[in-house]
Design a protein around this motif. Structure first.
Motif, PDB file in Angstrom:
ATOM      1  N   ILE A   1       0.841  -1.207   0.000  1.00 18.46           N
ATOM      2  CA  ILE A   1       0.000   0.000   0.000  1.00 18.46           C
ATOM      3  C   ILE A   1       0.869   1.248   0.000  1.00 18.46           C
ATOM      4  O   ILE A   1       0.631   2.196  -0.765  1.00 18.46           O
ATOM      5  CB  ILE A   1      -0.948  -0.013   1.217  1.00 18.46           C
ATOM      6  N   GLY A   2       1.890   1.267   0.855  1.00 16.50           N
ATOM      7  CA  GLY A   2       2.780   2.423   0.907  1.00 16.50           C
ATOM      8  C   GLY A   2       3.490   2.655  -0.411  1.00 16.50           C
ATOM      9  O   GLY A   2       3.572   3.792  -0.909  1.00 16.50           O
ATOM     10  N   ASP A   3       4.005   1.578  -1.017  1.00 16.79           N
ATOM     11  CA  ASP A   3       4.713   1.700  -2.291  1.00 16.79           C
ATOM     12  C   ASP A   3       3.780   2.170  -3.403  1.00 16.79           C
ATOM     13  O   ASP A   3       4.188   2.926  -4.300  1.00 16.79           O
ATOM     14  CB  ASP A   3       5.333   0.359  -2.674  1.00 16.79           C
ATOM     15  N   HIS A   4       2.516   1.720  -3.365  1.00 23.61           N
ATOM     16  CA  HIS A   4       1.568   2.149  -4.401  1.00 23.61           C
ATOM     17  C   HIS A   4       1.382   3.660  -4.379  1.00 23.61           C
ATOM     18  O   HIS A   4       1.444   4.320  -5.437  1.00 23.61           O
ATOM     19  CB  HIS A   4       0.217   1.459  -4.200  1.00 23.61           C
ATOM     20  N   PHE A   5       1.163   4.210  -3.191  1.00 25.54           N
ATOM     21  CA  PHE A   5       0.922   5.648  -3.113  1.00 25.54           C
ATOM     22  C   PHE A   5       2.208   6.442  -3.352  1.00 25.54           C
ATOM     23  O   PHE A   5       2.161   7.559  -3.893  1.00 25.54           O
ATOM     24  CB  PHE A   5       0.302   6.007  -1.760  1.00 25.54           C
ATOM     25  N   ARG A   6       3.360   5.878  -3.009  1.00 22.47           N
ATOM     26  CA  ARG A   6       4.615   6.566  -3.304  1.00 22.47           C
ATOM     27  C   ARG A   6       4.880   6.594  -4.810  1.00 22.47           C
ATOM     28  O   ARG A   6       5.390   7.588  -5.336  1.00 22.47           O
ATOM     29  CB  ARG A   6       5.772   5.904  -2.549  1.00 22.47           C
ATOM     30  N   SER A   7       4.502   5.496  -5.504  1.00 19.91           N
ATOM     31  CA  SER A   7       4.657   5.487  -6.964  1.00 19.91           C
ATOM     32  C   SER A   7       3.659   6.433  -7.623  1.00 19.91           C
ATOM     33  O   SER A   7       3.912   6.988  -8.697  1.00 19.91           O
ATOM     34  CB  SER A   7       4.466   4.062  -7.498  1.00 19.91           C
ATOM     35  N   LEU A   8       2.524   6.636  -6.982  1.00 18.90           N
ATOM     36  CA  LEU A   8       1.478   7.499  -7.528  1.00 18.90           C
ATOM     37  C   LEU A   8       1.770   8.975  -7.286  1.00 18.90           C
ATOM     38  O   LEU A   8       1.653   9.802  -8.199  1.00 18.90           O
ATOM     39  CB  LEU A   8       0.130   7.122  -6.895  1.00 18.90           C
ATOM     40  N   TYR A   9       2.183   9.305  -6.048  1.00 18.20           N
ATOM     41  CA  TYR A   9       2.325  10.704  -5.667  1.00 18.20           C
ATOM     42  C   TYR A   9       3.768  11.182  -5.532  1.00 18.20           C
ATOM     43  O   TYR A   9       4.012  12.378  -5.410  1.00 18.20           O
ATOM     44  CB  TYR A   9       1.614  10.956  -4.333  1.00 18.20           C
ATOM     45  N   GLY A  10       4.710  10.249  -5.494  1.00 18.01           N
ATOM     46  CA  GLY A  10       6.098  10.664  -5.412  1.00 18.01           C
ATOM     47  C   GLY A  10       6.562  10.954  -4.005  1.00 18.01           C
ATOM     48  O   GLY A  10       6.083  10.367  -3.029  1.00 18.01           O
ATOM     49  N   HIS A  11       7.503  11.901  -3.891  1.00 17.99           N
ATOM     50  CA  HIS A  11       8.202  12.115  -2.619  1.00 17.99           C
ATOM     51  C   HIS A  11       7.337  12.803  -1.558  1.00 17.99           C
ATOM     52  O   HIS A  11       7.774  12.969  -0.423  1.00 17.99           O
ATOM     53  CB  HIS A  11       9.476  12.936  -2.856  1.00 17.99           C
ATOM     54  N   MET A  12       6.095  13.193  -1.888  1.00 18.44           N
ATOM     55  CA  MET A  12       5.196  13.792  -0.895  1.00 18.44           C
ATOM     56  C   MET A  12       3.930  12.951  -0.753  1.00 18.44           C
ATOM     57  O   MET A  12       2.845  13.462  -0.501  1.00 18.44           O
ATOM     58  CB  MET A  12       4.857  15.231  -1.286  1.00 18.44           C
ATOM     59  N   ALA A  13       4.085  11.644  -0.901  1.00 14.55           N
ATOM     60  CA  ALA A  13       2.933  10.733  -0.871  1.00 14.55           C
ATOM     61  C   ALA A  13       2.174  10.805   0.447  1.00 14.55           C
ATOM     62  O   ALA A  13       0.944  10.728   0.477  1.00 14.55           O
ATOM     63  CB  ALA A  13       3.402   9.297  -1.125  1.00 14.55           C
ATOM     64  N   GLY A  14       2.889  10.932   1.550  1.00 12.82           N
ATOM     65  CA  GLY A  14       2.230  10.990   2.853  1.00 12.82           C
ATOM     66  C   GLY A  14       1.323  12.196   2.983  1.00 12.82           C
ATOM     67  O   GLY A  14       0.204  12.106   3.511  1.00 12.82           O
ATOM     68  N   TRP A  15       1.799  13.318   2.500  1.00 11.89           N
ATOM     69  CA  TRP A  15       1.006  14.558   2.534  1.00 11.89           C
ATOM     70  C   TRP A  15      -0.215  14.421   1.632  1.00 11.89           C
ATOM     71  O   TRP A  15      -1.337  14.742   2.023  1.00 11.89           O
ATOM     72  CB  TRP A  15       1.889  15.712   2.074  1.00 11.89           C
ATOM     73  N   ALA A  16      -0.001  13.919   0.408  1.00 11.64           N
ATOM     74  CA  ALA A  16      -1.098  13.778  -0.535  1.00 11.64           C
ATOM     75  C   ALA A  16      -2.177  12.850   0.017  1.00 11.64           C
ATOM     76  O   ALA A  16      -3.379  13.124  -0.104  1.00 11.64           O
ATOM     77  CB  ALA A  16      -0.571  13.243  -1.871  1.00 11.64           C
ATOM     78  N   HIS A  17      -1.740  11.759   0.632  1.00 13.11           N
ATOM     79  CA  HIS A  17      -2.721  10.806   1.139  1.00 13.11           C
ATOM     80  C   HIS A  17      -3.484  11.363   2.336  1.00 13.11           C
ATOM     81  O   HIS A  17      -4.623  10.967   2.587  1.00 13.11           O
ATOM     82  CB  HIS A  17      -2.065   9.483   1.527  1.00 13.11           C
ATOM     83  N   THR A  18      -2.899  12.294   3.049  1.00 14.89           N
ATOM     84  CA  THR A  18      -3.598  12.917   4.173  1.00 14.89           C
ATOM     85  C   THR A  18      -4.859  13.626   3.692  1.00 14.89           C
ATOM     86  O   THR A  18      -5.872  13.673   4.388  1.00 14.89           O
ATOM     87  CB  THR A  18      -2.671  13.926   4.891  1.00 14.89           C
ATOM     88  N   VAL A  19      -4.806  14.170   2.492  1.00 19.87           N
ATOM     89  CA  VAL A  19      -5.988  14.817   1.910  1.00 19.87           C
ATOM     90  C   VAL A  19      -7.077  13.784   1.675  1.00 19.87           C
ATOM     91  O   VAL A  19      -8.254  14.010   1.968  1.00 19.87           O
ATOM     92  CB  VAL A  19      -5.617  15.534   0.595  1.00 19.87           C
ATOM     93  N   LEU A  20      -6.688  12.612   1.148  1.00 18.16           N
ATOM     94  CA  LEU A  20      -7.659  11.540   0.941  1.00 18.16           C
ATOM     95  C   LEU A  20      -8.242  11.078   2.262  1.00 18.16           C
ATOM     96  O   LEU A  20      -9.431  10.780   2.370  1.00 18.16           O
ATOM     97  CB  LEU A  20      -6.988  10.344   0.239  1.00 18.16           C
ATOM     98  N   PHE A  21      -7.383  11.014   3.269  1.00 17.17           N
ATOM     99  CA  PHE A  21      -7.809  10.575   4.597  1.00 17.17           C
ATOM    100  C   PHE A  21      -8.872  11.513   5.154  1.00 17.17           C
ATOM    101  O   PHE A  21      -9.896  11.080   5.685  1.00 17.17           O
ATOM    102  CB  PHE A  21      -6.596  10.519   5.524  1.00 17.17           C
ATOM    103  N   CYS A  22      -8.622  12.826   5.021  1.00 18.78           N
ATOM    104  CA  CYS A  22      -9.593  13.810   5.516  1.00 18.78           C
ATOM    105  C   CYS A  22     -10.910  13.711   4.747  1.00 18.78           C
ATOM    106  O   CYS A  22     -11.985  13.800   5.323  1.00 18.78           O
ATOM    107  CB  CYS A  22      -9.025  15.221   5.381  1.00 18.78           C
ATOM    108  N   ALA A  23     -10.811  13.515   3.455  1.00 20.15           N
ATOM    109  CA  ALA A  23     -12.015  13.422   2.632  1.00 20.15           C
ATOM    110  C   ALA A  23     -12.850  12.206   2.994  1.00 20.15           C
ATOM    111  O   ALA A  23     -14.063  12.192   2.780  1.00 20.15           O
ATOM    112  CB  ALA A  23     -11.634  13.360   1.161  1.00 20.15           C
ATOM    113  N   ASP A  24     -12.198  11.189   3.560  1.00 16.39           N
ATOM    114  CA  ASP A  24     -12.889   9.949   3.903  1.00 16.39           C
ATOM    115  C   ASP A  24     -13.548  10.011   5.269  1.00 16.39           C
ATOM    116  O   ASP A  24     -14.387   9.178   5.595  1.00 16.39           O
ATOM    117  CB  ASP A  24     -11.897   8.777   3.864  1.00 16.39           C
ATOM    118  N   LEU A  25     -13.156  10.988   6.084  1.00 13.56           N
ATOM    119  CA  LEU A  25     -13.713  11.091   7.431  1.00 13.56           C
ATOM    120  C   LEU A  25     -15.136  11.617   7.378  1.00 13.56           C
ATOM    121  O   LEU A  25     -15.456  12.551   6.654  1.00 13.56           O
ATOM    122  CB  LEU A  25     -12.857  12.029   8.292  1.00 13.56           C
ATOM    123  N   LYS A  26     -16.012  11.009   8.188  1.00 13.27           N
ATOM    124  CA  LYS A  26     -17.429  11.365   8.174  1.00 13.27           C
ATOM    125  C   LYS A  26     -17.660  12.835   8.497  1.00 13.27           C
ATOM    126  O   LYS A  26     -18.489  13.493   7.897  1.00 13.27           O
ATOM    127  CB  LYS A  26     -18.185  10.498   9.174  1.00 13.27           C
TER     128      LYS A  26
END
Length: 277
Positions: free
Chosen positions: A229-254
């Protein structure tokens, strides 16, 4: 669910002082019906007291899934004794009146205090939860400690049930807290490693539902899945994958979804024309 009862002298247990006095941080008092809702022993409880007994309901529990034992090749299901668990939590086998009498005879200040603060019990808590709760307590007030403990449970604990529109989680096992994502959180949020991606239950669900469908239906995040999972998002978003995924995380919160829905509804309303002067 119906209320169960534990009969006792009302001066032997005072829920207000015991549950909100800084021992445990996972109890909430609902003033409208004078009910306490909280989590311990991987179980969600409702408690209510009167002058004759302690009333309790078990809203949900993970213990129900841990009561099967094998005997002579057969599976035997044992019923969970919640009454005994609750009695043990409050140490109701101890005669507090005797203790109060002795302590009052030795201390005038205690003798005055115990009139109002009767029935204050020392809870028998789980060591791991207690340890991490009081690590969180350093230089913090009770409401903030409660918030920190709940975040630990939400991100790393196992979901027990949903009640009154809220998800309840058990406190995570110490092994769970020592897994790689604990370190990834620190790397991402404190050490400027923006490619780090902590894979918890929520991150797994986002990945499985939207990016890696072959991972759907898994009960636990294995080490192999964590890396994938980590490698998938790093290949998708690059060196700021953690930051990018945080946006997805917030969007998923009720809570953010509800806020977005409110904003959408507000923007869709026709604007009133200004009245000409």
């Amino acid at each position: 669910m119906s209320w169960n009862k534990i009969v006792y002298n009302f001066r032997e247990l005072q829920l207000m002082g015991t549950l909100s006095g800084g021992q445990s941080f996972r109890w909430v008092h609902h003033k409208e019906d004078d009910v306490w809702v909280g989590v311990f022993a991987k179980t969600v409880w409702k408690l209510k007291e009167n002058d004759k007994c302690l009333q309790y309901e078990v809203i949900g529990s993970l213990l129900d899934n841990q009561t099967e034992t094998k005997s002579s090749g057969n599976i035997k299901t044992e019923k969970v004794d919640y009454k005994t668990i609750l009695e043990g939590y409050f140490r109701l086998d101890m005669d507090l009146g005797v203790c109060y009498k002795e302590w009052s005879s030795k201390d005038e200040l205690f003798r005055k205090a115990c009139n109002q603060f009767y029935g204050i019990r020392m809870l028998r808590q789980e060591p791991v939860e207690n340890l991490f709760s009081f690590i969180c307590s350093q230089n913090n007030h009770i409401s903030r400690i409660s918030s920190m403990v709940e975040k630990l449970c939400t991100h790393y604990g196992e979901k027990i049930c949903e009640y009154d529109g809220k998800d309840f989680y058990a406190f995570p096992e110490v092994e769970k807290l020592s897994e790689p994502q604990v370190a990834d959180c620190i790397c991402l949020m404190s050490l400027n490693h923006l490619e780090a991606l902590p894979v918890d239950t929520h991150v797994y669900q986002i990945a499985a539902q939207n990016y890696l469908p072959h991972l759907r239906g898994k009960k636990n995040v294995t080490d192999k899945m964590y890396v994938e999972i980590g490698d998938h998002f790093r290949s998708l978003y690059g060196h700021m994958a953690g930051w990018a995924h945080t946006v997805l995380f917030c969007a998923d919160l009720k809570k953010f979804q509800q806020k977005e829905n409110c904003n959408t509804e507000e923007n869709s309303k026709p604007k009133k024309k200004r009245k000409k002067l």
